[in-house]
Design an enzyme around this catalytic site. Structure first.
Site, PDB file in Angstrom:
ATOM      1  N   ILE A   1      47.054  39.165  50.429  1.00 40.88           N
ATOM      2  CA  ILE A   1      46.751  38.030  50.166  1.00 40.88           C
ATOM      3  C   ILE A   1      47.098  37.045  49.355  1.00 40.88           C
ATOM      4  CG2 ILE A   1      45.821  36.080  51.418  1.00 40.88           C
ATOM      5  CD1 ILE A   1      45.926  38.299  53.376  1.00 40.88           C
ATOM      6  N   GLY A   2      46.934  37.181  48.387  1.00 43.05           N
ATOM      7  CA  GLY A   2      46.796  37.116  46.863  1.00 43.05           C
ATOM      8  C   GLY A   2      45.852  35.307  46.348  1.00 43.05           C
ATOM      9  N   LEU A   3      45.029  35.426  47.046  1.00 43.37           N
ATOM     10  CA  LEU A   3      44.083  33.945  46.508  1.00 43.37           C
ATOM     11  C   LEU A   3      45.028  32.771  47.449  1.00 43.37           C
ATOM     12  CD1 LEU A   3      43.598  34.530  43.218  1.00 43.37           C
ATOM     13  CD2 LEU A   3      41.859  35.310  44.774  1.00 43.37           C
TER      14      LEU A   3
ATOM     15  N   ASN B   1      33.456  30.481  46.431  1.00 39.78           N
ATOM     16  CA  ASN B   1      34.000  31.995  45.831  1.00 39.78           C
ATOM     17  C   ASN B   1      34.722  31.388  44.938  1.00 39.78           C
ATOM     18  OD1 ASN B   1      35.900  34.148  45.366  1.00 39.78           O
ATOM     19  ND2 ASN B   1      34.344  35.424  46.034  1.00 39.78           N
TER      20      ASN B   1
ATOM     21  N   CYS C   1      39.256  40.637  42.562  1.00 33.96           N
ATOM     22  CA  CYS C   1      40.707  40.212  43.509  1.00 33.96           C
ATOM     23  C   CYS C   1      41.301  41.787  42.763  1.00 33.96           C
ATOM     24  CB  CYS C   1      41.365  38.546  43.926  1.00 33.96           C
ATOM     25  SG  CYS C   1      42.948  39.108  44.825  1.00 33.96           S
TER      26      CYS C   1
ATOM     27  N   THR D   1      36.450  42.308  57.420  1.00 35.79           N
ATOM     28  CA  THR D   1      37.379  42.911  57.872  1.00 35.79           C
ATOM     29  C   THR D   1      36.010  43.002  59.807  1.00 35.79           C
ATOM     30  OG1 THR D   1      38.424  44.275  56.573  1.00 35.79           O
ATOM     31  CG2 THR D   1      38.756  44.646  58.773  1.00 35.79           C
TER      32      THR D   1
END
Lengths: 241, 307
Positions: B71-73, B99, B129, B263
């Site tokens: 996703i990459g934040l 978070n 991450c 998940t």
């Protein structure tokens, strides 16, 4: 206010192979999706982990149907379903097609015709342009509800030999709704942009939650990152091309 | 009636089930489906100082019983979070844990300082991450971990949970976090994983490496929680492949105070509330008044009195 979403189990009524590898799955239940909305579907346990997103193809008093092609593990499992088996459905999800203003054309490629049938039913007198890689399917259903229907396929079965973008001309239309391969959508956008026709496209992306939480289905648009499951799946073409 | 609550630092959660960061947005999306106040708490998507667009698609790739993500934040940034998302999160009727991810210790410090607001029940420092190109994972390294936690400890009085990656020198880093003033240890984030497209011979993700989650990693994360709970005295919050109440009980028996569902929300959108119900039923059926008797029992020869 956000619309409510439900998670329901539904019984499979029919899972018919229309042409090799392409299926129409009907399930029983009371569903109320807008044209162009979709459901997350699964019929297995932990693996594969994710549901699969499918546009509602048709809705009736008896239930809902989905058009899908075998692409991987999930759709292979769906293809094995028999009447009486159960499905889990999450939805309805996404924005759906806008209310059309003026003469409407529907352009679909392959299983990309899936979100167009409900549109043809809801927005009467829309013309449909349907393209297929092989033998055409569900054309008669479109003929029952659409205005004029044109068909293109690679070997010319059912109509024109070639691609759907060769039979579609934007002249005379105010707005066009399309779903299919990206190249087809890009070509349509070229045509519609030059002709001044509004084009809306329904996009597909790998998806996890379907609710807007995980950001797994984000596409980059001119207005920044957008979620196919929430802001989409229907986007104005000028946003994505 | 058993007491299902758990205490993490100054915070009492009504039950030990949390929604994991990055899988639950800011809670509102799932509130369209069920009453999220049933959960013990919600951990927000990672917030950064400035908005981030994240990585290009594809961002998801399935593996057997697993899910790789890249996703990459992607997030709206701190300002928009404070203005739009936090007020809504506070209305959801459960604990709010924010978070955060920073480029360096100072950025983490600024984030936690500006999040020192009523209605923020705890802050989870994301030191793990896997999806930012060219960045080492702070939580794999004890010294780097200590620096970030120390800066944040000075910057806020809020409870600080520290979320670790599942690889690297995590046990030493968790001890370092404890010495630097952390409140709890969150373990763990996704495993750094890879998938390659056969047609092209290229990694499927633009960033190549993604993060692996799902039932495939559960025994690995359970082992990590088991080890962590022996080397720190802080509460450990377990995560990694939890999809059933039985999974959650295993984590508690391994020493976890609480668990996060990530998940699992994608496999079954009602996974987390089903865990809440299943865990309560477990306490009732076993005649347990609280979690005390079984928490960490795997380290003590099992449930006392069990044959």
């Amino acid at each position: 206010m956000d619309r409510q979403v439900s998670l329901v189990r539904a019984e499979v009524v029919e899972n018919r192979e229309l042409v090799p590898g392409v299926f129409l799955l009907r399930a029983r239940g009371n569903f109320s999706a807008q044209p162009g909305q979709f459901y997350l579907v699964r019929a297995w346990g932990l693996d594969p982990p994710l549901f699969r997103p499918f546009s509602a193809f048709d809705l009736s008093q008896e239930g809902i149907s989905f058009l899908y092609a075998i692409r991987g593990r999930g759709t292979s499992l769906l293809a094995r379903l028999q009447p009486g088996h159960s499905l889990t459905l999450l939805g309805p999800l996404g924005n759906g097609w806008p209310q059309p203003e003026g003469k409407l054309a529907l352009v679909g490629g392959g299983v990309g015709i899936a979100p167009l049938y409900l549109a043809a039913k809801a927005f009467r007198e829309a013309d449909a342009y349907l393209g297929f890689p092989g033998r055409p399917y569900l054309v008669e259903k479109f003929r029952e509800v659409a205005g004029r229907v044109w068909v293109a396929s690679e070997r010319g079965q059912g109509g024109h030999r070639g691609s759907v973008t060769e039979i579609f001309t934007p002249d005379g239309y105010r707005v066009c709704y399309a779903c299919g391969p990206r190249e087809m959508l890009a070509r349509l956008w070229e045509m519609c942009r030059r002709a001044g026709v509004w084009l809306y496209v329904s996009l597909e992306e790998r998806m996890a939650c379907g609710l807007g939480a995980c950001l797994g289905c984000t596409v980059f648009t001119r207005s920044g990152p957008q979620r196919v499951c929430r802001e989409g799946p229907v986007f104005p073409a000028q946003e994505v091309f | 009636m058993p007491d299902t609550s758990v205490r993490i630092g100054s915070l009492v959660l009504k039950n030990p089930v949390l929604a994991a960061s990055g899988t639950f947005g800011f809670g509102g999306d799932y509130a369209r489906l069920y009453d999220v106040s049933r959960l013990g708490g919600i951990v927000s998507k990672a917030i950064t100082l400035r908005p981030r667009a994240g990585n290009p698609p594809p961002r998801l790739w399935e593996t057997p019983c697993g899910l790789l993500n890249s996703i990459g934040l992607e997030n709206p940034g701190l300002e928009a979070f404070l203005a739009e998302e936090l007020p809504r999160m506070r209305e959801l009727g459960t604990a709010v844990i924010v978070n955060v991810w920073g480029e360096d210790p100072e950025e983490y410090g600024e984030l936690v300082s500006r999040l020192s607001l009523p209605g923020v029940d705890a802050i989870e420092l994301n030191l793990s991450c896997p999806n930012v190109r060219g960045k080492g994972l702070v939580g794999e390294n004890p010294e780097a971990t200590a620096r970030v936690v120390a800066v944040c400890r000075r910057a806020t009085d809020k409870d600080l949970w520290v979320k670790f990656p599942p690889q690297g020198e995590v046990l030493q880093a968790a001890r370092a976090a404890q010495q630097a003033g952390a409140t709890a240890i969150s373990a763990a984030n996704t495993y750094r994983g890879l998938a390659i497209e056969l047609e092209t011979g290229r990694p499927v993700f633009a960033n190549a490496i993604g993060g692996l989650s799902g039932p495939a990693i559960k025994p690995l994360s359970l082992r990590l929680v088991y080890e962590l709970s022996q080397v720190v005295s802080l509460p450990v919050i377990g995560s990694g492949g939890i999809v059933s109440w039985q999974d959650a009980v295993e984590f508690i028996m391994a020493g976890a105070h609480a668990v996060q569902v990530g998940t699992g929300n994608f496999i079954d959108p009602l996974c987390a509330p089903k865990l809440v119900r299943g865990l309560r039923k477990f306490l009732v059926q076993r005649g347990l008044g609280s979690w005390e008797l079984i928490r960490g029992c795997a380290h003590r020869g099992g449930i006392s009195g069990a044959a």
